[in-house]
Scaffold this motif. Structure first.
Motif, PDB file in Angstrom:
ATOM      1  N   SER A 238       7.444   9.328  -6.793  1.00  0.00           N
ATOM      2  CA  SER A 238       6.731   8.358  -7.635  1.00  0.00           C
ATOM      3  C   SER A 238       5.469   7.850  -6.956  1.00  0.00           C
ATOM      4  O   SER A 238       5.493   7.508  -5.776  1.00  0.00           O
ATOM      5  N   LYS A 239       4.399   7.741  -7.722  1.00  0.00           N
ATOM      6  CA  LYS A 239       3.141   7.210  -7.203  1.00  0.00           C
ATOM      7  C   LYS A 239       3.082   5.682  -7.298  1.00  0.00           C
ATOM      8  O   LYS A 239       2.265   5.055  -6.631  1.00  0.00           O
ATOM      9  N   ARG A 240       3.956   5.110  -8.142  1.00  0.00           N
ATOM     10  CA  ARG A 240       4.003   3.659  -8.297  1.00  0.00           C
ATOM     11  C   ARG A 240       5.469   3.239  -8.334  1.00  0.00           C
ATOM     12  O   ARG A 240       6.310   3.960  -8.888  1.00  0.00           O
ATOM     13  N   GLU A 257       1.015   1.610  -0.983  1.00  0.00           N
ATOM     14  CA  GLU A 257       0.725   0.206  -0.702  1.00  0.00           C
ATOM     15  C   GLU A 257       2.027  -0.571  -0.483  1.00  0.00           C
ATOM     16  O   GLU A 257       2.154  -1.362   0.456  1.00  0.00           O
ATOM     17  N   LEU A 258       2.992  -0.335  -1.344  1.00  0.00           N
ATOM     18  CA  LEU A 258       4.248  -1.072  -1.257  1.00  0.00           C
ATOM     19  C   LEU A 258       5.031  -0.688   0.002  1.00  0.00           C
ATOM     20  O   LEU A 258       5.630  -1.541   0.650  1.00  0.00           O
ATOM     21  N   SER A 262       4.681  -4.109   2.156  1.00  0.00           N
ATOM     22  CA  SER A 262       5.488  -4.846   1.181  1.00  0.00           C
ATOM     23  C   SER A 262       5.427  -6.332   1.500  1.00  0.00           C
ATOM     24  O   SER A 262       5.344  -6.734   2.664  1.00  0.00           O
ATOM     25  N   GLN A 263       5.497  -7.158   0.462  1.00  0.00           N
ATOM     26  CA  GLN A 263       5.327  -8.601   0.626  1.00  0.00           C
ATOM     27  C   GLN A 263       6.585  -9.388   0.283  1.00  0.00           C
ATOM     28  O   GLN A 263       6.785 -10.482   0.799  1.00  0.00           O
ATOM     29  N   GLY A 328      -4.236  -7.196  -5.390  1.00  0.00           N
ATOM     30  CA  GLY A 328      -5.281  -6.177  -5.449  1.00  0.00           C
ATOM     31  C   GLY A 328      -4.698  -4.782  -5.479  1.00  0.00           C
ATOM     32  O   GLY A 328      -3.560  -4.540  -5.059  1.00  0.00           O
ATOM     33  N   LEU A 329      -5.472  -3.824  -5.998  1.00  0.00           N
ATOM     34  CA  LEU A 329      -5.066  -2.417  -6.086  1.00  0.00           C
ATOM     35  C   LEU A 329      -3.779  -2.246  -6.887  1.00  0.00           C
ATOM     36  O   LEU A 329      -2.990  -1.337  -6.633  1.00  0.00           O
ATOM     37  N   GLY A 330      -3.558  -3.135  -7.860  1.00  0.00           N
ATOM     38  CA  GLY A 330      -2.367  -3.011  -8.693  1.00  0.00           C
ATOM     39  C   GLY A 330      -1.092  -3.435  -8.018  1.00  0.00           C
ATOM     40  O   GLY A 330      -0.006  -3.097  -8.494  1.00  0.00           O
ATOM     41  N   HIS A 331      -1.181  -4.184  -6.918  1.00  0.00           N
ATOM     42  CA  HIS A 331      -0.004  -4.633  -6.174  1.00  0.00           C
ATOM     43  C   HIS A 331       0.323  -6.069  -6.593  1.00  0.00           C
ATOM     44  O   HIS A 331      -0.478  -6.972  -6.393  1.00  0.00           O
TER      45      HIS A 331
END
Length: 339
Positions: A238-240, A257-258, A262-263, A328-331
């Motif tokens: 998966s890309k997202r 990004e995740l 991760s946050q 940002g960046l869809g995160h």
């Protein structure tokens, strides 16, 4: 949570930005009854306000512990369960407002691959009859055309077309899952929900099924919602990725990004359990061990649903549900303490 898709670096400029699927504030609550008269005494909030967009040809991974609502969300999207609240738009058509006949007409475009092929295939039907059942139900093909289509689908998933007269028990687990995939492809769908399609398979077979799904997506232009508890596999396919906890999406963003920053504390705990390929790094890595049990969806905690197990929870976490933040960046992340 407004989780609109945002354009990320490296994405083609020709990519369509009209969502194939738009899920907004979807809730799926099941009543709890008791007593001789079966009076309602509570409500199980299996899915409790989920928002996301899914783009054409995209593969969105949905991860979380068992019991967090992943499968219920998938079945609600396809209206196998009628949602308690919210909107589900498929190609700009609101499924929640459709009459049964109109919803039936759209069903060929939305299919599901189930977790356990042993349970999802009728043992009294031949493989040919199982794959042809959707064709019969929607009166798509008959006679020789029907037979040719079944053989074509078997070949597409890597099985011998001459297997049409065999029964499910004559196949291995991986082969049975391929039969389930062939059945899902029969009506030329655009969107497929893959509900842990490799969880019931041997490790040696899992990679073959994942590779098959990737190849089919590339050839047929499919869109996937890929449900799994295996973050290592989701990272590959998966890309997202969306992370779900107690009926809510707590973090969503591009996979790279995740996984790299991760946050949400829950996402961090899940990622800490994924084995690393580097033995040296694996030996030095500190695992995040969550304390306590997952709260009951019939009686979720106030405020943030993760606060009862969160190692960094503060007083405000009990007072209010954190609003999603766009990093940002869809995160996106729903946490009071996210950077």
């Amino acid at each position: 949570m407004q989780l609109a898709h945002e354009k990320t670096p490296g994405m083609s400029d020709t990519h369509s930005f009209n969502p194939l699927l738009h899920v907004k504030n979807v809730k799926q609550h099941f009543p709890v009854t008791a007593g001789l008269l079966r009076r309602q005494v509570g409500m199980i909030k299996a899915v409790d306000g989920v928002d996301f967009d899914l783009m054409p040809r995209e593969n969105l991974g949905l991860v979380g512990e068992s019991g967090c609502g992943k499968t219920t969300l998938g079945r609600t999207i396809l209206h196998l369960y009628r949602p308690t609240e919210g909107q589900i738009l498929f190609k700009d058509v609101n499924l929640t407002q459709l009459k049964p006949s109109a919803l039936r007409a759209l069903r060929p475009k939305m299919q599901m691959i189930f977790q356990d092929p042993q349970d999802s295939l009728n043992p009294r039907m031949t493989v040919g009859s199982i794959i042809a059942e959707p064709l019969d139900e929607h009166s798509i093909l008959k006679g020789k055309d029907r037979s040719n289509r079944v053989e074509e689908l078997l070949d597409a998933v890597g099985l011998n077309p001459r297997y049409t007269n065999r029964y499910p028990h004559e196949f291995s687990g991986g082969q049975r899952q391929r039969i389930g995939i062939a059945r899902a492809l029969g009506l030329n769908p655009e969107f497929i929900i893959c509900d842990e399609p490799i969880a019931a398979l041997d490790v040696s077979i899992q990679a073959q099924v994942v590779n098959l799904l990737e190849d089919l997506q590339e050839k047929l232009g499919l869109t996937y919602l890929f449900i799994s508890h295996d973050l290592g596999m989701i990272r590959h396919i998966s890309k997202r990725v969306a992370v779900m906890y107690l009926g809510k999406i707590v973090e969503l963003g591009p996979a790279h990004e995740l996984y790299s920053r991760s946050q949400h504390p829950y996402t961090k705990a899940l990622l800490s359990a994924v084995p690393l390929h580097n033995p040296g790094r694996e030996a030095k890595r500190e695992r995040i061990i969550l304390t306590g049990d997952v709260p009951s969806p019939a009686n979720p905690p106030s405020g943030c649903p993760f606060r009862t197990r969160c190692p960094i929870a503060e007083t405000r976490c009990a007072d209010s549900m954190p609003k999603p933040k766009n990093l940002g960046l869809g995160h996106w992340v729903a946490c009071h303490l996210a950077d």
